[in-house]
Design a protein around this motif. Structure first.
Motif, short mmCIF file in Angstrom:
data_model
loop_
_atom_site.label_atom_id
_atom_site.label_comp_id
_atom_site.label_asym_id
_atom_site.label_seq_id
_atom_site.Cartn_x
_atom_site.Cartn_y
_atom_site.Cartn_z
N TYR A 1 1.04 -1.29 0.06
CA TYR A 1 -0.04 -0.13 -0.27
C TYR A 1 0.97 1.30 0.06
O TYR A 1 1.90 1.15 0.79
CB TYR A 1 -0.66 0.15 1.40
N GLU B 1 -6.57 8.31 -6.17
CA GLU B 1 -7.50 7.98 -7.39
C GLU B 1 -6.85 7.81 -8.82
O GLU B 1 -6.92 6.97 -9.58
CB GLU B 1 -8.76 8.46 -7.13
N THR C 1 -4.41 4.86 -8.74
CA THR C 1 -5.12 3.68 -8.88
C THR C 1 -5.57 3.37 -10.45
O THR C 1 -5.20 2.36 -11.01
CB THR C 1 -6.41 3.80 -7.87
N GLU C 2 -6.11 4.40 -11.04
CA GLU C 2 -6.40 4.32 -12.45
C GLU C 2 -5.09 4.09 -13.26
O GLU C 2 -5.05 3.27 -14.23
CB GLU C 2 -7.04 5.70 -12.79
N GLY D 1 -3.89 0.52 -13.00
CA GLY D 1 -4.72 -0.30 -13.78
C GLY D 1 -4.24 -0.11 -15.30
O GLY D 1 -4.23 -1.13 -15.99
N ASN E 1 -3.10 -5.24 -10.82
CA ASN E 1 -4.27 -5.47 -9.99
C ASN E 1 -3.96 -4.43 -8.97
O ASN E 1 -3.67 -4.79 -7.77
CB ASN E 1 -4.22 -6.67 -9.66
N SER F 1 -6.18 -1.15 -6.27
CA SER F 1 -7.39 -0.64 -5.98
C SER F 1 -6.99 0.36 -4.94
O SER F 1 -6.07 0.66 -4.26
CB SER F 1 -8.38 -1.74 -5.02
N GLU G 1 -8.15 1.88 -1.44
CA GLU G 1 -8.70 1.64 -0.18
C GLU G 1 -8.87 2.88 0.91
O GLU G 1 -7.77 3.52 0.77
CB GLU G 1 -7.94 0.58 0.48
N VAL H 1 -3.41 3.43 -2.08
CA VAL H 1 -3.69 2.24 -3.36
C VAL H 1 -2.70 1.07 -2.94
O VAL H 1 -1.72 1.19 -2.40
CB VAL H 1 -2.48 2.93 -4.48
N ARG H 2 -3.69 -0.11 -3.40
CA ARG H 2 -3.28 -1.33 -3.05
C ARG H 2 -2.76 -2.16 -4.13
O ARG H 2 -3.49 -2.27 -5.07
CB ARG H 2 -4.48 -1.95 -2.21
N ARG I 1 -1.86 -5.94 -4.95
CA ARG I 1 -2.26 -7.40 -4.27
C ARG I 1 -0.97 -8.26 -4.44
O ARG I 1 -0.37 -8.35 -5.51
CB ARG I 1 -3.41 -7.82 -4.97
#
Ligand code: FES
Length: 483
Positions: A127, A137, A140-141, A144, A149, A151, A153, A166-167, A169
């Motif tokens: 994170y 945000e 995150t975009e 992607g 991967n 998201s 949070e 921002v996570r 995985r």
């Protein structure tokens, strides 16, 4: 190598690596890797698996440099970098950079599983937290868009003020010394074998000469100034870590965005809390460990510091490591350096890329990390570093006036004026005086005192020396002891 009492990483405290013998006489090999840190050991491992006979030459002990000081997060999440990289380098280069590092994460998992290495591997999510929601945000975009991967949070488990994180995985964390020791057992490694000179395909050490078809410089900071000019293309930064007991448990690993950012991860019963970074040579006031411990008391009341240590990182102007050919006129030399704060993933990227270059296998990431790239961002750094340099590397003789020595407090160091010029002085708690020449033997910058670590540090390229004048970290190749 001497350290200030009490400064020892949690990795050192929990793993004693068995010593290996030094080189004894002249040898020939396909590849010689100079440097037995994570990058050097992984490179030798990958080359041996590909059938290329490789030896590792380590000046002291494997894992004894930056590897023992890392926080050992294995992740392709290198801060809030995706959007910036897309803007500065273009989407394709950014995608290749992140993919190379994600491949590295998976390769660690594969090796640990295949070789059955007991090194406390934990697959966990990474994170980056920030107070700036919009930035998170956008990141995150952007992640992607690069195929990650990721998201956003809103809630995270660490007690910091933030708008979320921002996570990424399925990243990983481990014990770096347990890992490196297990891997080194499969390799030909010579310890206490410092490379003193390299000429063409020949490496000179005090224990014998090594003739190698290819030579890989995996020494954290390359110690040969010309060709390559790496000293002018990178600077070094320090940061500090404490291991906290009685601070609870974390599932993920975390890093903050911005200057005051903190780093968090779990190891065993400890939370490793990092921060207080600064450019090497710029810690005249000190107090870094104290401030980190104050932060720990605020975030985790009732916790106790079980270990504290520091790390040093090589920083490139465009935030991408230099991995590949050392310089155009040295076709058989390769280099891996400039890993920023991301030594674990960058070490594996280096190992895989250098293996492919040596084996003549196409690698999609070669161009991204190519050391021959020249970035316009390097120019300001070149000017700054050049401006810091002073002339005159001849050995100087000083006499510290008795009254100056008497006035210095015990346990303190300082730069003092003498009739022969400036000198460095440190007075131990017992009152013993040590004096050093503060002209850096690398390229002549003036060293500064680091009170947190009782070292003399170079603001230009990051060489460091203990208070006695012994060399701790390069690119300098000799100490500053004043007899
Ligand atoms: Fe380069 Fe000091 S002048 S490290």
């Amino acid at each position: 190598m001497e350290s200030v009492t009490g400064i020892e990483s949690i990795w050192n405290k929990t793993c004693k690596i068995e010593r290996k013998s030094a080189l004894n006489g002249d040898i020939k090999t396909d590849v010689a890797v100079i440097g037995g840190g994570m990058a050097g050991i992984l490179t030798a491992y990958q080359l041996e698996r590909a059938g290329v006979h490789t030896v590792v030459l380590e000046a002291e002990q494997i894992g004894g440099g930056q590897t023992k000081n890392t926080t050992a997060k294995i992740t392709c999440q290198h801060g809030l970098f995706c959007r910036t990289f897309i803007e500065k380098k273009g989407k394709e280069t950014a995608r290749l950079y992140v993919q190379a590092n994600q491949d590295a994460v998976e390769e660690y998992k594969r090796i640990i599983c295949q070789e059955q290495i007991d090194c406390d591997l934990r697959v966990s999510d990474a994170y980056v937290y920030s107070r700036d929601k919009e930035k998170l945000e956008q990141e995150t975009e952007a992640a992607g868009e690069l195929g990650i991967n990721a998201s956003f949070e809103k809630q995270i488990e660490i007690p910091v003020e933030c708008a979320g994180a921002v996570r990424f995985r399925d990243q990983a964390e481990f014990h770096p010394l347990k890992f490196i020791e297990a891997l080194a057992k499969k390799l030909t490694v010579y310890e206490d074998t410092p490379a003193k000179e390299v000429e063409g395909n020949r490496i000179m050490t005090p224990c014998g000469k090594v003739m190698a078809g290819k030579i890989v410089f995996a020494t954290h900071f390359p110690f040969i100034n010309f060709p390559g000019l790496y000293f002018a293309r990178m600077h070094q930064e320090r940061s500090y870590v404490i291991a906290l007991e009685n601070a609870g448990r974390l599932n993920g690993m975390y890093i903050g965005d911005g200057e005051e950012a903190l780093s968090f991860r779990q190891y065993d019963r400890y939370i490793l809390l990092g921060g207080q970074g600064h450019r090497t040579g710029e810690n005249r006031e000190g107090g870094r460990y104290i401030r980190l411990k104050e932060k720990a008391a605020e975030l985790y009341p009732g916790s106790r510091t079980a270990a504290c240590w520091s790390a040093q990182d090589c920083i490139t102007a465009d935030s991408i490591p230099f991995i590949g050919g050392y310089a155009g006129d040295c076709p058989d030399w390769l280099v891996a350096t400039g890993f920023q704060k991301w030594g674990m993933s960058s070490a594996m990227v280096s190992a895989l890329l250098i293996r492919d270059i040596i084996c003549g296998t196409a690698n999609p990431y070669e161009k991204v990390f190519d050391p021959s790239r020249f970035s316009a961002e390097e120019i300001p750094q070149l000017i700054k570093d050049g401006g810091n340099a002073v002339k005159g590397l001849a050995k100087r003789i000083f006499h510290i006036p008795d009254e100056t020595a008497a006035a210095l407090e015990r346990g303190h160091g300082a730069v003092v004026e003498t009739s022969q010029g400036k000198a460095g002085v440190y007075k131990t708690e017992e009152g013993e005086i040590f004096q050093v020449d503060i002209v850096c033997p690398h390229l002549g910058c003036e060293l500064t005192w680091n009170p947190d670590e009782r070292t003399w540090d170079c603001p230009c390229h990051g060489s460091r020396f203990d208070y006695r004048g012994n060399l701790l970290e390069g690119p300098a190749q000799e100490g500053i002891r004043h007899e």
